[in-house]
Design a protein around this motif. Structure first.
Motif, PDB file in Angstrom:
ATOM      1  N   GLU A 133       5.023  38.633 128.006  1.00  0.00           N
ATOM      2  CA  GLU A 133       4.588  38.143 129.747  1.00  0.00           C
ATOM      3  C   GLU A 133       6.171  37.812 129.616  1.00  0.00           C
ATOM      4  OE1 GLU A 133       3.335  34.987 129.618  1.00  0.00           O
ATOM      5  OE2 GLU A 133       1.007  34.854 129.339  1.00  0.00           O
ATOM      6  N   TYR A 134       7.264  38.527 130.887  1.00  0.00           N
ATOM      7  CA  TYR A 134       8.264  38.596 131.675  1.00  0.00           C
ATOM      8  C   TYR A 134       8.047  37.132 132.860  1.00  0.00           C
ATOM      9  CZ  TYR A 134       9.455  41.548 128.309  1.00  0.00           C
ATOM     10  OH  TYR A 134       9.741  42.471 127.541  1.00  0.00           O
ATOM     11  N   ASP A 135       9.327  36.990 133.208  1.00  0.00           N
ATOM     12  CA  ASP A 135       9.739  36.337 134.590  1.00  0.00           C
ATOM     13  C   ASP A 135       9.737  37.042 135.703  1.00  0.00           C
ATOM     14  OD1 ASP A 135       9.639  33.706 133.292  1.00  0.00           O
ATOM     15  OD2 ASP A 135      12.164  34.067 132.936  1.00  0.00           O
ATOM     16  N   VAL A 136      10.271  38.640 135.355  1.00  0.00           N
ATOM     17  CA  VAL A 136      10.903  39.552 136.264  1.00  0.00           C
ATOM     18  C   VAL A 136      10.419  40.710 135.595  1.00  0.00           C
ATOM     19  CG1 VAL A 136      12.212  40.450 138.206  1.00  0.00           C
ATOM     20  CG2 VAL A 136      12.301  37.960 137.624  1.00  0.00           C
ATOM     21  N   ALA A 137      10.122  41.873 136.509  1.00  0.00           N
ATOM     22  CA  ALA A 137       9.697  43.086 135.821  1.00  0.00           C
ATOM     23  C   ALA A 137      10.427  43.191 136.461  1.00  0.00           C
ATOM     24  CB  ALA A 137       8.224  43.588 135.919  1.00  0.00           C
ATOM     25  N   THR A 165      14.199  39.052 132.080  1.00  0.00           N
ATOM     26  CA  THR A 165      13.656  40.618 133.205  1.00  0.00           C
ATOM     27  C   THR A 165      13.829  41.600 131.921  1.00  0.00           C
ATOM     28  OG1 THR A 165      15.320  39.150 135.028  1.00  0.00           O
ATOM     29  CG2 THR A 165      14.897  41.491 134.697  1.00  0.00           C
ATOM     30  N   VAL A 166      13.315  42.196 132.519  1.00  0.00           N
ATOM     31  CA  VAL A 166      13.101  43.802 131.962  1.00  0.00           C
ATOM     32  C   VAL A 166      12.826  45.325 133.366  1.00  0.00           C
ATOM     33  CG1 VAL A 166      10.075  43.919 132.293  1.00  0.00           C
ATOM     34  CG2 VAL A 166      11.073  45.239 130.115  1.00  0.00           C
ATOM     35  N   LEU A 167      13.548  46.145 133.153  1.00  0.00           N
ATOM     36  CA  LEU A 167      13.630  47.004 134.119  1.00  0.00           C
ATOM     37  C   LEU A 167      12.911  48.373 133.305  1.00  0.00           C
ATOM     38  CD1 LEU A 167      16.346  47.670 136.210  1.00  0.00           C
ATOM     39  CD2 LEU A 167      15.136  49.724 134.650  1.00  0.00           C
ATOM     40  N   PHE A 168      12.265  48.723 134.009  1.00  0.00           N
ATOM     41  CA  PHE A 168      11.590  50.216 133.365  1.00  0.00           C
ATOM     42  C   PHE A 168      12.657  51.472 134.301  1.00  0.00           C
ATOM     43  CE2 PHE A 168       8.300  47.183 132.493  1.00  0.00           C
ATOM     44  CZ  PHE A 168       7.795  47.784 131.117  1.00  0.00           C
ATOM     45  N   ASP A 169      12.503  52.922 133.642  1.00  0.00           N
ATOM     46  CA  ASP A 169      13.242  53.983 134.517  1.00  0.00           C
ATOM     47  C   ASP A 169      12.396  54.424 133.560  1.00  0.00           C
ATOM     48  OD1 ASP A 169      14.602  54.460 137.242  1.00  0.00           O
ATOM     49  OD2 ASP A 169      15.335  55.648 134.743  1.00  0.00           O
ATOM     50  N   GLU A 170      12.190  55.664 134.327  1.00  0.00           N
ATOM     51  CA  GLU A 170      12.528  57.334 133.646  1.00  0.00           C
ATOM     52  C   GLU A 170      12.728  58.066 133.398  1.00  0.00           C
ATOM     53  OE1 GLU A 170       9.581  59.495 136.488  1.00  0.00           O
ATOM     54  OE2 GLU A 170       7.720  57.647 136.844  1.00  0.00           O
ATOM     55  N   CYS A 215      18.369  38.637 138.136  1.00  0.00           N
ATOM     56  CA  CYS A 215      18.112  37.896 137.835  1.00  0.00           C
ATOM     57  C   CYS A 215      18.269  37.318 136.382  1.00  0.00           C
ATOM     58  CB  CYS A 215      15.969  38.480 137.794  1.00  0.00           C
ATOM     59  SG  CYS A 215      16.128  38.780 139.707  1.00  0.00           S
ATOM     60  N   ALA A 216      18.583  38.371 136.070  1.00  0.00           N
ATOM     61  CA  ALA A 216      19.101  38.298 134.446  1.00  0.00           C
ATOM     62  C   ALA A 216      20.110  37.438 134.164  1.00  0.00           C
ATOM     63  CB  ALA A 216      19.368  39.366 133.579  1.00  0.00           C
ATOM     64  N   SER A 217      21.167  37.471 135.438  1.00  0.00           N
ATOM     65  CA  SER A 217      22.335  36.794 135.262  1.00  0.00           C
ATOM     66  C   SER A 217      21.973  35.082 135.848  1.00  0.00           C
ATOM     67  CB  SER A 217      23.630  36.881 135.465  1.00  0.00           C
ATOM     68  OG  SER A 217      23.202  36.664 137.124  1.00  0.00           O
ATOM     69  N   LEU A 232      24.255  47.305 131.792  1.00  0.00           N
ATOM     70  CA  LEU A 232      24.480  47.234 130.529  1.00  0.00           C
ATOM     71  C   LEU A 232      25.338  46.156 129.788  1.00  0.00           C
ATOM     72  CD1 LEU A 232      25.165  51.749 131.061  1.00  0.00           C
ATOM     73  CD2 LEU A 232      23.248  50.221 130.541  1.00  0.00           C
ATOM     74  N   ASP A 233      25.473  45.550 130.933  1.00  0.00           N
ATOM     75  CA  ASP A 233      26.393  44.507 129.859  1.00  0.00           C
ATOM     76  C   ASP A 233      25.749  43.172 130.351  1.00  0.00           C
ATOM     77  OD1 ASP A 233      28.542  45.399 129.558  1.00  0.00           O
ATOM     78  OD2 ASP A 233      29.660  45.491 130.370  1.00  0.00           O
ATOM     79  N   SER A 234      24.240  43.539 131.033  1.00  0.00           N
ATOM     80  CA  SER A 234      24.096  42.584 130.992  1.00  0.00           C
ATOM     81  C   SER A 234      22.691  41.542 130.033  1.00  0.00           C
ATOM     82  CB  SER A 234      22.523  42.172 132.676  1.00  0.00           C
ATOM     83  OG  SER A 234      22.043  43.461 132.561  1.00  0.00           O
ATOM     84  N   ASP A 235      21.592  40.694 130.911  1.00  0.00           N
ATOM     85  CA  ASP A 235      20.427  40.293 129.813  1.00  0.00           C
ATOM     86  C   ASP A 235      18.938  41.138 129.724  1.00  0.00           C
ATOM     87  OD1 ASP A 235      22.776  39.203 127.579  1.00  0.00           O
ATOM     88  OD2 ASP A 235      22.104  37.237 129.118  1.00  0.00           O
ATOM     89  N   VAL A 236      19.152  41.932 130.644  1.00  0.00           N
ATOM     90  CA  VAL A 236      18.280  42.888 131.074  1.00  0.00           C
ATOM     91  C   VAL A 236      17.694  43.215 129.992  1.00  0.00           C
ATOM     92  CG1 VAL A 236      17.075  44.528 132.843  1.00  0.00           C
ATOM     93  CG2 VAL A 236      19.138  42.609 132.997  1.00  0.00           C
ATOM     94  N   GLU A 237      16.156  43.388 129.347  1.00  0.00           N
ATOM     95  CA  GLU A 237      15.230  44.709 128.617  1.00  0.00           C
ATOM     96  C   GLU A 237      15.320  46.164 128.954  1.00  0.00           C
ATOM     97  OE1 GLU A 237      12.295  42.781 126.040  1.00  0.00           O
ATOM     98  OE2 GLU A 237      13.431  40.601 126.080  1.00  0.00           O
ATOM     99  N   TYR A 238      15.887  46.673 128.747  1.00  0.00           N
ATOM    100  CA  TYR A 238      15.932  47.687 129.408  1.00  0.00           C
ATOM    101  C   TYR A 238      15.129  49.123 128.792  1.00  0.00           C
ATOM    102  CZ  TYR A 238      18.434  52.420 130.671  1.00  0.00           C
ATOM    103  OH  TYR A 238      18.971  53.490 131.516  1.00  0.00           O
TER     104      TYR A 238
END
Length: 471
Positions: free
Chosen positions: A9-13, A35-40, A28-30, A78-84
């Protein structure tokens, strides 16, 4: 980060690492939201800032100042706490915020309190005679090769179409050392009158200054043939020549090895449509756009859309739309926000939107390039022609989804992404109704390919069973 290491579970995807996705996820992460971000893609940037962190083009004058603006955005992300999670594919989404995603051959189901779709834009279909020949590709595809690998085509190359990206790419291509035989400009001369009432805001905008420099640079170095009303690609097994004509004139030919096509970009709507977000036909941009509130949220209260996926506005607009939807997301999830932040975001958006209406009207694609005729292929996956579609309408086919039954049109690997707009407009024209009345394809999960093995390996839970049933 691999799919196997994802939380449940995440707060924001966030889906998509273009300017909207990067800005939304970082914001959002700041604020302390998980927060998680998905990219192809393998690195952030989306199409406009593609390969920004590792491009093979080191001379900054080649891709231009607007491209390198993405460096700071990518670095902040990239410097943020986002799970990339790069090189990942989102293949399913539910109204409740449950996401099906695959990465590294592993499929997972995760949930989020809020989902922000930043799926970006795709090139408008450009179905001309011969567009499936080897040697013919889109400007966007050629630009990917340039940004990712520093590659330019050898041999005789022709550009054809209209729109800001056509001229931007031409400038980048020339600065990278490429050679262009000609540019066939298909912009309808009648568009000048449509755009004229919106000229003053355009002249005052960033678009005017940047566009003027591009046009001046390109036209001083390449033969530009304006007013092209008809053209096609010809060849036996490979492109050999481009045949074109202006209105009421004889045909002309250009010997060519490569033809790059472009007539604007449109929102990539497959994922938001698949989850049930309502869309409407936008007459200004001749495409489907999602119905959203002033912050970018849809009628599905947990899901928002930002960036060019919500309507074409460009990189700067997308970035600030990402910040706006992040503002609303933080507020809704209990983070303290301030009105001054919203005010600043909306002022920036208004600034960068200034002049957009002029561009939409001036580069409106001509009808003959949106609605092909005869044996021109419309659905590349199933090799369905315009004549077959018109015949199906005459036999009682009322819309795109019925067309799947009549011809399998839209049922190939691209799931209608490359033919959807064309099919809607062809049916609407044949029936004498509007595209809104005609409707569009209804994408179903999985919206991107997933292997049977990945499905079988999903955790045996109620959510996994429901996901498979939906497919």
């Amino acid at each position: 980060m691999s799919a196997a290491l994802l939380r449940d579970e995440y707060d924001v995807a966030v889906v998509g690492a273009g300017p909207a996705g990067l800005a939304a996820a970082s914001s959002c992460a700041s604020a302390g939201l998980m927060t998680v971000l998905f990219d192809e893609q393998s690195v952030p940037g989306g199409q406009i800032y593609r390969s920004i962190t590792e491009t093979a083009i080191k001379d900054k004058t080649v891709l231009g100042e607007s491209y390198w603006h993405g460096s700071a955005l990518a670095k902040s992300f990239l410097d943020s706490d986002v799970e990339y999670v790069p090189q990942s594919t989102v293949w399913s989404l539910t109204p409740e915020g449950e996401i099906g995603v695959s990465s590294g051959g592993v499929a997972r189901l995760i949930s989020a309190r809020r989902v922000i779709l930043c799926t970006g834009a795709m090139e408008r279909p450009f179905p001309i005679s011969g567009w499936t020949l080897p040697g013919v590709m889109t400007v966007g595809a050629a630009q990917i090769l340039l940004k990712s690998s520093g590659m330019i085509a050898t041999g005789r190359t022709v550009l054809a179409g209209s729109g800001p990206l056509l001229w931007l790419f031409a400038s980048q291509y020339l600065k990278a050392g490429g050679r262009l035989e000609a540019i066939l400009d298909t912009t309808d001369p009648a568009n000048r009158m449509r755009a004229w009432p919106h000229l003053i805001p355009f002249v005052r905008s960033q678009y005017f200054r940047e566009g003027w420099r591009l046009l001046r640079d390109v036209k001083s170095r390449v033969r530009v043939i304006s007013g092209v009303a008809k053209f096609g690609a010809m060849g036996d097994g490979h492109l050999k020549e481009v045949v074109y004509s202006k209105k009421d004139t004889t045909e002309n030919k250009i010997v060519a090895d490569h033809l790059f096509l472009h007539q604007g970009v449109v929102p990539n709507t497959n994922l938001p449509m698949s989850v049930g977000i309502a869309h409407r036909w936008d007459e200004a941009q001749l495409c489907w756009v999602p119905e959203l509130d002033d912050f970018g949220y849809s009628s599905l209260t947990q899901i928002a859309v930002a960036g060019d996926g919500s309507g074409i506005g460009g990189a700067k607009v997308s970035e600030w739309q990402g910040r706006l939807v992040a503002f609303a997301t933080k507020r809704d999830l209990g983070v303290t926000v301030h009105d001054v932040e919203e005010k600043d975001i909306r002022q920036r958006l208004a600034k960068y939107m200034n002049g957009r209406t002029f561009l939409d009207q001036y580069f409106l694609p001509a009808v003959q390039f949106r609605r092909p005729t005869g044996d021109t292929i419309v659905c590349r996956c199933e090799e369905i022609t315009a004549a077959q579609i018109e015949s199906a309408v005459a036999s009682g086919c009322m819309g795109p989804n019925q067309m799947k039954t009549f011809l399998r049109c839209g049922m190939g690997p691209c799931q209608g992404r490359l033919c959807g707009l064309t099919v809607t407009e062809l049916i609407a024209g044949a029936r004498g109704v509007t595209p809104q009345e005609t409707g569009c394809y209804r994408p179903r999960p999985p919206v991107k390919p997933i292997t049977v093995g990945e499905l079988a390996a999903l955790p045996k839970s109620d959510a996994a069973v429901k996901a498979v049933v939906r497919i």
